[in-house]
Motif scaffolding. Sequence first.
Motif, PDB file in Angstrom:
ATOM      1  N   THR A  90     -14.085 -10.932  -7.636  1.00 29.49           N
ATOM      2  CA  THR A  90     -13.089 -10.924  -6.573  1.00 29.49           C
ATOM      3  C   THR A  90     -12.846  -9.492  -6.133  1.00 29.49           C
ATOM      4  O   THR A  90     -12.906  -8.563  -6.949  1.00 29.49           O
ATOM      5  CB  THR A  90     -11.778 -11.592  -7.021  1.00 29.49           C
ATOM      6  OG1 THR A  90     -10.880 -11.661  -5.916  1.00 29.49           O
ATOM      7  CG2 THR A  90     -11.124 -10.823  -8.146  1.00 29.49           C
ATOM      8  N   VAL A  91     -12.615  -9.315  -4.841  1.00 32.90           N
ATOM      9  CA  VAL A  91     -12.421  -7.973  -4.284  1.00 32.90           C
ATOM     10  C   VAL A  91     -11.409  -8.056  -3.155  1.00 32.90           C
ATOM     11  O   VAL A  91     -11.345  -9.049  -2.430  1.00 32.90           O
ATOM     12  CB  VAL A  91     -13.757  -7.372  -3.790  1.00 32.90           C
ATOM     13  CG1 VAL A  91     -14.376  -8.219  -2.702  1.00 32.90           C
ATOM     14  CG2 VAL A  91     -13.581  -5.929  -3.328  1.00 32.90           C
ATOM     15  N   GLY A  92     -10.601  -7.017  -3.016  1.00 36.37           N
ATOM     16  CA  GLY A  92      -9.581  -6.969  -1.984  1.00 36.37           C
ATOM     17  C   GLY A  92      -8.305  -7.666  -2.419  1.00 36.37           C
ATOM     18  O   GLY A  92      -8.217  -8.238  -3.511  1.00 36.37           O
ATOM     19  N   ARG A  93      -7.303  -7.659  -1.547  1.00 37.66           N
ATOM     20  CA  ARG A  93      -6.043  -8.343  -1.830  1.00 37.66           C
ATOM     21  C   ARG A  93      -5.306  -8.622  -0.532  1.00 37.66           C
ATOM     22  O   ARG A  93      -5.481  -7.910   0.463  1.00 37.66           O
ATOM     23  CB  ARG A  93      -5.161  -7.522  -2.771  1.00 37.66           C
ATOM     24  CG  ARG A  93      -4.667  -6.200  -2.205  1.00 37.66           C
ATOM     25  CD  ARG A  93      -3.952  -5.389  -3.287  1.00 37.66           C
ATOM     26  NE  ARG A  93      -3.490  -4.092  -2.812  1.00 37.66           N
ATOM     27  CZ  ARG A  93      -2.249  -3.851  -2.406  1.00 37.66           C
ATOM     28  NH1 ARG A  93      -1.345  -4.823  -2.417  1.00 37.66           N
ATOM     29  NH2 ARG A  93      -1.895  -2.648  -1.999  1.00 37.66           N
ATOM     30  N   VAL A  94      -4.501  -9.656  -0.551  1.00 33.02           N
ATOM     31  CA  VAL A  94      -3.661  -9.981   0.594  1.00 33.02           C
ATOM     32  C   VAL A  94      -2.547  -8.944   0.698  1.00 33.02           C
ATOM     33  O   VAL A  94      -1.932  -8.574  -0.306  1.00 33.02           O
ATOM     34  CB  VAL A  94      -3.073 -11.400   0.444  1.00 33.02           C
ATOM     35  CG1 VAL A  94      -2.007 -11.663   1.495  1.00 33.02           C
ATOM     36  CG2 VAL A  94      -4.183 -12.443   0.541  1.00 33.02           C
ATOM     37  N   ARG A  95      -2.308  -8.464   1.920  1.00 34.35           N
ATOM     38  CA  ARG A  95      -1.256  -7.475   2.158  1.00 34.35           C
ATOM     39  C   ARG A  95      -0.116  -8.133   2.924  1.00 34.35           C
ATOM     40  O   ARG A  95      -0.095  -8.125   4.155  1.00 34.35           O
ATOM     41  CB  ARG A  95      -1.822  -6.276   2.920  1.00 34.35           C
ATOM     42  CG  ARG A  95      -2.740  -5.391   2.096  1.00 34.35           C
ATOM     43  CD  ARG A  95      -1.992  -4.694   0.949  1.00 34.35           C
ATOM     44  NE  ARG A  95      -0.867  -3.914   1.437  1.00 34.35           N
ATOM     45  CZ  ARG A  95      -0.960  -2.631   1.778  1.00 34.35           C
ATOM     46  NH1 ARG A  95      -2.121  -1.998   1.692  1.00 34.35           N
ATOM     47  NH2 ARG A  95       0.105  -1.985   2.213  1.00 34.35           N
ATOM     48  N   GLU A  96       0.816  -8.700   2.188  1.00 30.87           N
ATOM     49  CA  GLU A  96       1.931  -9.408   2.816  1.00 30.87           C
ATOM     50  C   GLU A  96       2.773  -8.488   3.691  1.00 30.87           C
ATOM     51  O   GLU A  96       3.244  -8.880   4.761  1.00 30.87           O
ATOM     52  CB  GLU A  96       2.793 -10.054   1.737  1.00 30.87           C
ATOM     53  CG  GLU A  96       2.069 -11.127   0.944  1.00 30.87           C
ATOM     54  CD  GLU A  96       2.904 -11.659  -0.201  1.00 30.87           C
ATOM     55  OE1 GLU A  96       3.884 -10.960  -0.585  1.00 30.87           O
ATOM     56  OE2 GLU A  96       2.608 -12.755  -0.699  1.00 30.87           O
ATOM     57  N   ASP A  97       2.971  -7.232   3.253  1.00 33.57           N
ATOM     58  CA  ASP A  97       3.805  -6.303   4.010  1.00 33.57           C
ATOM     59  C   ASP A  97       3.205  -6.003   5.378  1.00 33.57           C
ATOM     60  O   ASP A  97       3.896  -6.042   6.407  1.00 33.57           O
ATOM     61  CB  ASP A  97       4.026  -5.015   3.215  1.00 33.57           C
ATOM     62  CG  ASP A  97       2.711  -4.357   2.778  1.00 33.57           C
ATOM     63  OD1 ASP A  97       1.670  -5.055   2.704  1.00 33.57           O
ATOM     64  OD2 ASP A  97       2.714  -3.139   2.502  1.00 33.57           O
ATOM     65  N   LEU A  98       1.905  -5.727   5.412  1.00 30.21           N
ATOM     66  CA  LEU A  98       1.247  -5.421   6.675  1.00 30.21           C
ATOM     67  C   LEU A  98       1.159  -6.651   7.574  1.00 30.21           C
ATOM     68  O   LEU A  98       1.265  -6.546   8.798  1.00 30.21           O
ATOM     69  CB  LEU A  98      -0.140  -4.840   6.420  1.00 30.21           C
ATOM     70  CG  LEU A  98      -0.177  -3.513   5.651  1.00 30.21           C
ATOM     71  CD1 LEU A  98      -1.621  -3.082   5.395  1.00 30.21           C
ATOM     72  CD2 LEU A  98       0.568  -2.433   6.419  1.00 30.21           C
TER      73      LEU A  98
END
Length: 339
Positions: A318-326
């Motif tokens: 797995t790579v990356g992540r969800v950016r809820e703030d952005l």
Amino acid sequence: MTSSAVSLNAMAAPYYEALLQSPQSLRVTQVKIGDFYVVDAGIRSPGSYEAGKLVSQMCAAGMLDLSFGISTYGKFDVPTVYVHSDMPALAFLGGTYGDWEISETGFSAIGSGPARALALRRDLPKGVRENVSRKAYNYRIYDPSQIFSLIDHQEKSDDAYLLLETSGYPSEKLLGWIASQVGVDRKGLHVVVARTSSMTMSVRLASSVAETGLHKLVLLGLDPKKVRVAFGSAPLPPTVFGDDARANGMANDAIRYGGSAYYEVEEGALEGIDLRSLPPTHLNTDFFTLMKDGFYSVDLGDFSAAKFTIVVGRKAVTVGRVREDLLISSFFGSAKGVP
């Protein structure tokens, strides 16, 4: 089912016909332009999420399952689209990929759908060509004919199904030109039009979360035929009908900041691929800002899901992540949860 055994355009037909069967509930209209008919799914007609589902499936030649739900991002619950394809190379690169830049005086559009498979002499979009000539991208970039060679598909059809993402109706002359490019007569050309800021296009763009992820992998060197299955999810931005630039920014940020993609691939498919390059290239810059020099001038690496899970057998990465703030900033500007 092999690629040579299917007609992408024939498989798209039922979804186009479904638009015509329930125009009132879908909030679409059939419009006559000279000797041609087009379906207005979001220009003078408002369109709808359900119309967006049918249009997305038409573009993917029926090889896309799509459903709606709701997801939580930070303190906010946001409508979400979920997609799945067992034929991702054909569905995404053969169908939904929006690489046909169409224009005439006073009119411009991005074309997607299986009609692309009948018009292989097209150029790359101008902005992409210019960036390629400057060697601004360190990616494997394929022109239309190369894409269909890559997925090993040759299309034959007397009918062509095309979505035009645009803010106005094409002229009869332009529709005639498109028909000549795809090699069908006027009765064989089936066109849907919708503007970026419509509910229809909101679904269509967010549903490309798995497609853009696959395309990013292909840019990095993956053979798309080695992808066995694809899943994806992405939030749907608020509707800002009439503000196409802002809608375009939010739709792409839905994928870049809130999109998740899952792929199962064949053994050895990931050899030589730097998976660290999968997340969006300019993550901390919203897409609306990235478009300041034009949509097609955006780094191709920014058309990418926020998070990837790739599985080979029982091995997973797995790579990356969800950016809820952005994501919330792009969707709502400033927003607050009430205790």
